[in-house]
Design a protein around this motif. Sequence first.
Motif, PDB file in Angstrom:
ATOM      1  N   ILE A 322       0.864  -1.190   0.000  1.00  0.00           N
ATOM      2  CA  ILE A 322       0.000   0.000   0.000  1.00  0.00           C
ATOM      3  C   ILE A 322       0.901   1.242   0.000  1.00  0.00           C
ATOM      4  O   ILE A 322       1.734   1.404   0.906  1.00  0.00           O
ATOM      5  N   PRO A 323       0.788   2.105  -1.000  1.00  0.00           N
ATOM      6  CA  PRO A 323       1.721   3.231  -1.115  1.00  0.00           C
ATOM      7  C   PRO A 323       1.754   4.150   0.123  1.00  0.00           C
ATOM      8  O   PRO A 323       2.798   4.708   0.439  1.00  0.00           O
ATOM      9  N   GLU A 324       0.628   4.285   0.842  1.00  0.00           N
ATOM     10  CA  GLU A 324       0.586   5.177   2.008  1.00  0.00           C
ATOM     11  C   GLU A 324       1.375   4.608   3.205  1.00  0.00           C
ATOM     12  O   GLU A 324       1.695   5.305   4.160  1.00  0.00           O
ATOM     13  N   GLU A 386      -6.756  -0.826   2.365  1.00  0.00           N
ATOM     14  CA  GLU A 386      -6.313  -0.298   1.058  1.00  0.00           C
ATOM     15  C   GLU A 386      -7.237   0.815   0.607  1.00  0.00           C
ATOM     16  O   GLU A 386      -6.796   1.882   0.186  1.00  0.00           O
ATOM     17  N   GLU A 387      -8.526   0.542   0.737  1.00  0.00           N
ATOM     18  CA  GLU A 387      -9.525   1.510   0.303  1.00  0.00           C
ATOM     19  C   GLU A 387      -9.391   2.824   1.088  1.00  0.00           C
ATOM     20  O   GLU A 387      -9.452   3.911   0.522  1.00  0.00           O
ATOM     21  N   ASN A 390      -5.665   4.520   0.268  1.00  0.00           N
ATOM     22  CA  ASN A 390      -5.295   4.963  -1.100  1.00  0.00           C
ATOM     23  C   ASN A 390      -6.008   6.263  -1.463  1.00  0.00           C
ATOM     24  O   ASN A 390      -7.100   6.521  -1.036  1.00  0.00           O
TER      25      ASN A 390
END
Length: 390
Positions: A322-324, A386-387, A390
């Motif tokens: 997850i990029p965050e 994720e939701e 992101n």
Amino acid sequence: MSETIEKFDKHIMHTYGRLPIVIEKGSGDEAVDENSKHYIDFGSGIGTNSLGYCNDKWAEAVCNQVHSVQHTSNYFYTKVQADFAEKLCDLTGYSTVFFGNSGAEANECAIKMARKYSFDKYGKGRHTIVTLVNSFHGRTLATLAATGQEVFHNYFFPFPEGFVATPANDIDALKKLISEDNTICAVMFEFVQGEGGVIPLEQNFVNEIFALCAEKDILTVADEVQTGLGRTGAILTSVRYGVKPDITTLAKGIAGGIPMGACLAGEKCADVLSKGTHGSTFGGNPIACAGGNVVLDTVSADGFCDEINRKGYYLVKKMLDIPEVESVDGMGLMIGVRLKTKKAADILSSAAEKGLLILTAKDKLRFLPPLTITYEDIDKGVEILEELLN
Ligand SMILES: Cc1ncc(COP(=O)(O)O)c(C=O)c1O
């Protein structure tokens, strides 16, 4: 507002920041609230429901015990406590155990045991317990004094004397302290600082604690209240570090969600607490021991701890995608996640709205799912995160 929440607000002291969710029941990894909303639980009651909600074998053992003997004082014997103690000592390699009801009590017992060991052998004055900065050992006055976080110390002065905190992973500071202070009887630490932000100790530092303590007959006390009995993918986290503390404390998941604490003593301390020196009315309660027996049978089954590690890696890997997510720390199914820009506390409530219960530790998200969590529920939980992230 829910009637239950109104009653809480009116009658229960406001010591906790609670989410507005009334948990009514649960099964496996899932909790269900009073409005029949389902939640995947990545917190398991802060690591206590180690086998999830209402595991069949656990519930059967607990219910059977309720229908035979729910409690007797420690002036008598019960088979269920004997069996549990034997199993726990065999599994962990310790000689004796004292049972209490919580992590704080287990640590109080360890502190008393360390001081008495030293008193019996060296006389008065060798009573100082060294702990680590950023540690957490409980909410009683002595365990608060042991806790190396100023934030918990407000308001409650004066504390019991004889505690000094040294920075985690700073070998020089520990060496200096131990060489200069001859009142030290024990060094107490968490292998992975849980409330402090899920931070594992460095192996070198742990090795040094054990080497320095061995030189001066200073006891090593591992607080495995949060990390013990499978949580980090081993029966004890000390096994992962390749060391054997003189004393180890356990609580949280030990009885699968029934209050219990245990203080385990190795050979050196096995008989230190003699008749009349310590006690607990509820300690070793038969219902807790019945639940604990199922926890121990489950956690010690072939391959169970390996599977905890596999699930932990799986969850960590997914989080790292997850990029965050800035970084992930922890061991087994004790996981801390640092975010890049978002606040962990905000994610806690928005995750709950979407059907996922998580915890925080300092500024991190913290996951302590049931040790029996399924891959499917890990996927579902991570999808929600994720939701949100992101
Ligand atoms: C490492 C550690 N020690 C002790 C405690 C205190 O346990 P209890 O709340 O059961 O007294 C905790 C609780 O979070 C803990 O994480």
